[in-house]
Design a protein around this motif. Structure first.
Motif, PDB file in Angstrom:
ATOM      1  N   THR A  82      45.060  49.363  41.304  1.00  0.00           N
ATOM      2  CA  THR A  82      44.739  48.026  41.794  1.00  0.00           C
ATOM      3  C   THR A  82      44.308  48.127  43.252  1.00  0.00           C
ATOM      4  O   THR A  82      45.026  48.689  44.069  1.00  0.00           O
ATOM      5  N   PHE A  83      43.140  47.566  43.527  1.00  0.00           N
ATOM      6  CA  PHE A  83      42.615  47.632  44.895  1.00  0.00           C
ATOM      7  C   PHE A  83      42.917  46.321  45.617  1.00  0.00           C
ATOM      8  O   PHE A  83      42.086  45.430  45.685  1.00  0.00           O
ATOM      9  N   ALA A 114      38.098  48.247  50.535  1.00  0.00           N
ATOM     10  CA  ALA A 114      36.804  47.630  50.303  1.00  0.00           C
ATOM     11  C   ALA A 114      36.068  48.326  49.174  1.00  0.00           C
ATOM     12  O   ALA A 114      36.428  49.426  48.748  1.00  0.00           O
ATOM     13  N   MET A 115      35.035  47.646  48.705  1.00  0.00           N
ATOM     14  CA  MET A 115      34.100  48.221  47.742  1.00  0.00           C
ATOM     15  C   MET A 115      32.721  48.196  48.368  1.00  0.00           C
ATOM     16  O   MET A 115      32.368  47.239  49.058  1.00  0.00           O
ATOM     17  N   GLY A 116      31.965  49.214  48.099  1.00  0.00           N
ATOM     18  CA  GLY A 116      30.634  49.286  48.678  1.00  0.00           C
ATOM     19  C   GLY A 116      29.591  49.694  47.658  1.00  0.00           C
ATOM     20  O   GLY A 116      29.914  50.223  46.593  1.00  0.00           O
ATOM     21  N   TRP A 117      28.354  49.382  48.001  1.00  0.00           N
ATOM     22  CA  TRP A 117      27.207  49.842  47.222  1.00  0.00           C
ATOM     23  C   TRP A 117      26.316  50.675  48.145  1.00  0.00           C
ATOM     24  O   TRP A 117      26.038  50.273  49.285  1.00  0.00           O
ATOM     25  N   ASP A 151      40.535  41.952  50.166  1.00  0.00           N
ATOM     26  CA  ASP A 151      41.474  40.867  50.426  1.00  0.00           C
ATOM     27  C   ASP A 151      40.775  39.559  50.792  1.00  0.00           C
ATOM     28  O   ASP A 151      41.009  38.523  50.162  1.00  0.00           O
ATOM     29  N   ARG A 152      39.887  39.579  51.799  1.00  0.00           N
ATOM     30  CA  ARG A 152      39.272  38.327  52.251  1.00  0.00           C
ATOM     31  C   ARG A 152      37.846  38.134  51.740  1.00  0.00           C
ATOM     32  O   ARG A 152      37.264  37.074  51.956  1.00  0.00           O
ATOM     33  N   ASP A 162      35.565  40.301  42.118  1.00  0.00           N
ATOM     34  CA  ASP A 162      36.520  39.538  41.316  1.00  0.00           C
ATOM     35  C   ASP A 162      37.816  40.342  41.314  1.00  0.00           C
ATOM     36  O   ASP A 162      37.931  41.328  40.586  1.00  0.00           O
ATOM     37  N   ASN A 163      38.766  39.893  42.140  1.00  0.00           N
ATOM     38  CA  ASN A 163      40.012  40.644  42.277  1.00  0.00           C
ATOM     39  C   ASN A 163      40.796  40.684  40.970  1.00  0.00           C
ATOM     40  O   ASN A 163      41.495  41.645  40.682  1.00  0.00           O
TER      41      ASN A 163
END
Length: 124
Positions: free
Chosen positions: A28-29, A33-36, A54-55, A73-74
């Motif tokens: 679970t993240f 962050a997630m990046g492309w 988070d934000r 989408d968390n």
């Protein structure tokens, strides 16, 4: 074991749109962050966009501002990249990446996990 799986790439005409998705599994993240990123043949892997878990704060490369939109989408552990007004210069393999902890997120070295990539080809 963390896995990132991209989908949504394909062949599209200039001016068209695509929506790339990245599904993360194995943990679970809640932070980080997630990046492309994208990599064209013979070129370096370049930052495209990133979003904090988070934000939901988003960052974009100057070359894609106004055309690309990143979202997350968390609840589903997924990240999407909406790409509009595509040009042949957007042709590349697009990679999803995950950073576990908060911190810098604009370089490939900032990320802990990577997907296998999805090809986006834009015809003129």
């Amino acid at each position: 074991q963390v896995q990132l799986v991209e989908s949504g790439g394909g062949l599209v005409q200039a001016g068209g749109s695509l929506r790339l998705s990245c599904a993360a599994s194995g943990r679970t993240f809640g932070t980080g962050a997630m990046g492309w990123f994208r990599q064209a043949p013979g070129k370096d892997r370049d930052f495209v966009a990133a979003i904090t878990w988070d934000r939901g704060v988003a960052y974009y490369a100057d070359s894609v501002k106004g055309r690309f939109t990143i979202s997350r989408d968390n609840t589903k552990n997924t990240v999407a990249l909406q790409i509009n007004s595509l040009t042949p210069e957007d042709t590349a393999v697009y990679y999803c990446a995950a950073r576990v902890l908060p911190g810098p997120m604009l370089s490939a070295s900032d990320y802990n996990y990577w997907g296998q990539g999805t090809q986006v080809t834009v015809s003129s």
